[in-house]
Write a protein that holds these residues in place. Sequence first.
Motif, PDB file in Angstrom:
ATOM      1  N   GLU A  30       0.826  -1.202   0.000  1.00  0.00           N
ATOM      2  CA  GLU A  30       0.000   0.000   0.000  1.00  0.00           C
ATOM      3  C   GLU A  30       0.865   1.260   0.000  1.00  0.00           C
ATOM      4  O   GLU A  30       0.936   1.980   0.994  1.00  0.00           O
ATOM      5  CB  GLU A  30      -0.925  -0.007   1.222  1.00  0.00           C
ATOM      6  CG  GLU A  30      -1.851  -1.209   1.258  1.00  0.00           C
ATOM      7  CD  GLU A  30      -2.686  -1.252   2.524  1.00  0.00           C
ATOM      8  OE1 GLU A  30      -3.903  -1.058   2.396  1.00  0.00           O
ATOM      9  OE2 GLU A  30      -2.120  -1.456   3.610  1.00  0.00           O
ATOM     10  N   GLU A  32       0.455   4.112  -1.222  1.00  0.00           N
ATOM     11  CA  GLU A  32      -0.271   5.381  -1.046  1.00  0.00           C
ATOM     12  C   GLU A  32      -0.344   5.811   0.418  1.00  0.00           C
ATOM     13  O   GLU A  32      -0.543   6.985   0.710  1.00  0.00           O
ATOM     14  CB  GLU A  32      -1.682   5.282  -1.656  1.00  0.00           C
ATOM     15  CG  GLU A  32      -2.568   4.207  -1.091  1.00  0.00           C
ATOM     16  CD  GLU A  32      -2.315   2.798  -1.645  1.00  0.00           C
ATOM     17  OE1 GLU A  32      -2.927   1.867  -1.110  1.00  0.00           O
ATOM     18  OE2 GLU A  32      -1.509   2.632  -2.573  1.00  0.00           O
ATOM     19  N   THR A  35       2.631   8.633   1.215  1.00  0.00           N
ATOM     20  CA  THR A  35       2.873   9.825   0.396  1.00  0.00           C
ATOM     21  C   THR A  35       2.895  11.122   1.206  1.00  0.00           C
ATOM     22  O   THR A  35       3.387  12.130   0.728  1.00  0.00           O
ATOM     23  CB  THR A  35       1.816   9.955  -0.716  1.00  0.00           C
ATOM     24  OG1 THR A  35       0.522   9.974  -0.123  1.00  0.00           O
ATOM     25  CG2 THR A  35       1.916   8.804  -1.701  1.00  0.00           C
ATOM     26  N   SER A  57       5.953  12.105  -4.090  1.00  0.00           N
ATOM     27  CA  SER A  57       4.829  11.667  -4.916  1.00  0.00           C
ATOM     28  C   SER A  57       5.056  10.221  -5.340  1.00  0.00           C
ATOM     29  O   SER A  57       6.199   9.763  -5.419  1.00  0.00           O
ATOM     30  CB  SER A  57       4.687  12.565  -6.147  1.00  0.00           C
ATOM     31  OG  SER A  57       5.857  12.511  -6.930  1.00  0.00           O
ATOM     32  N   LEU A  58       3.954   9.524  -5.591  1.00  0.00           N
ATOM     33  CA  LEU A  58       4.071   8.146  -6.058  1.00  0.00           C
ATOM     34  C   LEU A  58       4.722   8.129  -7.425  1.00  0.00           C
ATOM     35  O   LEU A  58       4.542   9.039  -8.234  1.00  0.00           O
ATOM     36  CB  LEU A  58       2.698   7.482  -6.139  1.00  0.00           C
ATOM     37  CG  LEU A  58       2.110   7.030  -4.805  1.00  0.00           C
ATOM     38  CD1 LEU A  58       0.736   6.412  -5.016  1.00  0.00           C
ATOM     39  CD2 LEU A  58       3.025   6.044  -4.096  1.00  0.00           C
ATOM     40  N   ASN A  62       4.992   1.051  -6.831  1.00  0.00           N
ATOM     41  CA  ASN A  62       5.381   1.010  -5.414  1.00  0.00           C
ATOM     42  C   ASN A  62       6.651   1.822  -5.135  1.00  0.00           C
ATOM     43  O   ASN A  62       7.403   1.513  -4.225  1.00  0.00           O
ATOM     44  CB  ASN A  62       5.583  -0.442  -4.965  1.00  0.00           C
ATOM     45  CG  ASN A  62       6.826  -1.068  -5.560  1.00  0.00           C
ATOM     46  OD1 ASN A  62       7.281  -0.680  -6.634  1.00  0.00           O
ATOM     47  ND2 ASN A  62       7.389  -2.035  -4.859  1.00  0.00           N
ATOM     48  N   LEU A  64       8.406   5.802  -4.529  1.00  0.00           N
ATOM     49  CA  LEU A  64       8.106   7.137  -4.046  1.00  0.00           C
ATOM     50  C   LEU A  64       9.240   8.058  -4.485  1.00  0.00           C
ATOM     51  O   LEU A  64      10.406   7.784  -4.216  1.00  0.00           O
ATOM     52  CB  LEU A  64       8.004   7.098  -2.516  1.00  0.00           C
ATOM     53  CG  LEU A  64       7.377   8.273  -1.806  1.00  0.00           C
ATOM     54  CD1 LEU A  64       5.907   8.415  -2.210  1.00  0.00           C
ATOM     55  CD2 LEU A  64       7.471   8.069  -0.293  1.00  0.00           C
TER      56      LEU A  64
END
Length: 174
Positions: A30, A32, A35, A57-58, A62, A64
């Motif tokens: 996960e 998200e 972030t 930001s993504l 998976n 960042l």
Amino acid sequence: MRKEDCFYLGKIVTKYSFKGEVVIKLDTDEPELYTEMESVYVEFGTNLVPFFIEKSSLHKGNQLRVQFEDVYSEEEADAILKCGIYLPSTMLPKLTGDKFYFHEVIGFTVVDANFGEVGTIVHINDKAAQPLFEIDRDGKEIFIPMVDEFIKKVDRENNTIHVDTPEGLIALYL
């Protein structure tokens, strides 16, 4: 911050720009959830050093993309390349039911439906095609694949995991 009080979140895998941005490959299903972080701990040898995040930001699933404070050049980004990223264990969302974090079950006793008490989980091997419980039974290593079909119950109160493995799997190791 001590490493024992943290969990591994990922690794800085590459530089993104000439302005010091880096890409962190997250070890999570996960991404998200991570972030909006304000800071992380970067592993330098045996030390964890706090780094504050200006923006993130993504990036490609998976990963960042991160701009750290005080890292504004390629040379400064080179210094943290390939370093592990950690967060305090208190930031992990609590899991319930039969879901668990790998570090959470170290020391749990594994009980098989047919075999009985197998032994104590000493490590989770997540380098194989599928993760494996590494279990110590009186000095002998036993490996049980961590598949949903085998795991019947995670009992956090009694520090046990109940499994139902195929007949003969455990006997292979004894």
